[in-house]
Design a protein around this motif. Structure first.
Motif, PDB file in Angstrom:
ATOM      1  N   GLU A   4       0.873  -1.160   0.000  1.00 55.00           N
ATOM      2  CA  GLU A   4       0.000   0.000   0.000  1.00 55.00           C
ATOM      3  C   GLU A   4       0.916   1.217   0.000  1.00 55.00           C
ATOM      4  OE1 GLU A   4      -3.448   2.107   2.749  1.00 55.00           O
ATOM      5  OE2 GLU A   4      -2.394   0.343   3.515  1.00 55.00           O
ATOM      6  N   CYS A   5       0.711   2.119  -0.947  1.00 60.67           N
ATOM      7  CA  CYS A   5       1.622   3.261  -1.047  1.00 60.67           C
ATOM      8  C   CYS A   5       0.862   4.588  -1.026  1.00 60.67           C
ATOM      9  CB  CYS A   5       2.503   3.152  -2.284  1.00 60.67           C
ATOM     10  SG  CYS A   5       1.646   2.944  -3.829  1.00 60.67           S
ATOM     11  N   GLU A   7      -0.818   7.884  -2.090  1.00 53.75           N
ATOM     12  CA  GLU A   7      -1.623   8.223  -3.268  1.00 53.75           C
ATOM     13  C   GLU A   7      -0.787   8.974  -4.304  1.00 53.75           C
ATOM     14  OE1 GLU A   7      -5.014   8.211  -5.533  1.00 53.75           O
ATOM     15  OE2 GLU A   7      -4.930   7.408  -3.501  1.00 53.75           O
ATOM     16  N   GLN A  10       2.237   5.403  -7.149  1.00 52.63           N
ATOM     17  CA  GLN A  10       2.276   4.029  -7.645  1.00 52.63           C
ATOM     18  C   GLN A  10       3.220   3.851  -8.835  1.00 52.63           C
ATOM     19  OE1 GLN A  10      -0.616   5.710  -7.094  1.00 52.63           O
ATOM     20  NE2 GLN A  10      -2.114   4.383  -6.123  1.00 52.63           N
ATOM     21  N   ASP A  11       3.120   4.707  -9.832  1.00 52.20           N
ATOM     22  CA  ASP A  11       3.917   4.529 -11.048  1.00 52.20           C
ATOM     23  C   ASP A  11       5.415   4.649 -10.772  1.00 52.20           C
ATOM     24  OD1 ASP A  11       1.696   4.074 -12.677  1.00 52.20           O
ATOM     25  OD2 ASP A  11       1.437   6.210 -13.089  1.00 52.20           O
ATOM     26  N   LEU A  14       6.548   1.691  -8.642  1.00 53.67           N
ATOM     27  CA  LEU A  14       6.555   0.478  -9.463  1.00 53.67           C
ATOM     28  C   LEU A  14       7.823   0.386 -10.301  1.00 53.67           C
ATOM     29  CD1 LEU A  14       4.840  -1.996 -10.364  1.00 53.67           C
ATOM     30  CD2 LEU A  14       3.904  -0.524 -12.154  1.00 53.67           C
ATOM     31  N   LYS A  28       0.368  -3.183 -10.753  1.00 52.80           N
ATOM     32  CA  LYS A  28      -0.563  -2.356  -9.997  1.00 52.80           C
ATOM     33  C   LYS A  28      -1.808  -3.169  -9.646  1.00 52.80           C
ATOM     34  CE  LYS A  28       0.186   1.884 -12.501  1.00 52.80           C
ATOM     35  NZ  LYS A  28      -0.498   3.050 -13.052  1.00 52.80           N
ATOM     36  N   ASP A  30      -5.922  -2.601  -7.709  1.00 54.77           N
ATOM     37  CA  ASP A  30      -6.947  -1.569  -7.534  1.00 54.77           C
ATOM     38  C   ASP A  30      -7.855  -1.894  -6.355  1.00 54.77           C
ATOM     39  OD1 ASP A  30      -8.464   0.699  -8.108  1.00 54.77           O
ATOM     40  OD2 ASP A  30      -9.847  -0.433  -9.362  1.00 54.77           O
ATOM     41  N   ASN A  34      -1.942  -1.365  -3.441  1.00 57.35           N
ATOM     42  CA  ASN A  34      -1.739  -0.710  -4.728  1.00 57.35           C
ATOM     43  C   ASN A  34      -0.826  -1.487  -5.666  1.00 57.35           C
ATOM     44  OD1 ASN A  34      -1.521   1.775  -2.468  1.00 57.35           O
ATOM     45  ND2 ASN A  34      -3.146   1.930  -3.981  1.00 57.35           N
ATOM     46  N   LEU A  35       0.083  -2.299  -5.091  1.00 59.74           N
ATOM     47  CA  LEU A  35       1.035  -3.055  -5.899  1.00 59.74           C
ATOM     48  C   LEU A  35       1.151  -4.481  -5.376  1.00 59.74           C
ATOM     49  CD1 LEU A  35       3.997  -0.477  -5.978  1.00 59.74           C
ATOM     50  CD2 LEU A  35       2.203  -0.734  -7.691  1.00 59.74           C
TER      51      LEU A  35
END
Length: 71
Positions: A4-5, A7, A10-11, A14, A28, A30, A34-35
């Motif tokens: 969980e990261c 907001e 994520q990109d 990742l 990713k 949802d 988150n990952l």
């Protein structure tokens, strides 16, 4: 490993995680996490090093790690 990261991070997170040795894949999600990351290693030391590097990547709120062994 489920992550969980923060907001919006994520990109970037990742991409950093995909560069860590031992990471077989990272995608990713949802929902709560988150990952999702799969780490493959031939030793416990390399496995724990990969986890430590992921946890130092920043922007993490929570991780959940599950370990599986080949028999």
């Amino acid at each position: 490993m489920f992550i969980e990261c923060v907001e919006g991070s994520q990109d970037e997170l990742l991409q950093r995680i995909k560069e860590i040795p031992g990471v077989a894949y990272a995608y990713k999600l949802d929902k709560t996490y988150n990952l999702v990351v799969k780490i493959e290693s031939d030793s416990v030391e390399k496995f724990t090093l990969a986890i430590a590097q992921i946890r130092k990547s920043g922007n993490l709120l929570n991780t959940d790690t599950m370990v599986g062994f080949k028999s």
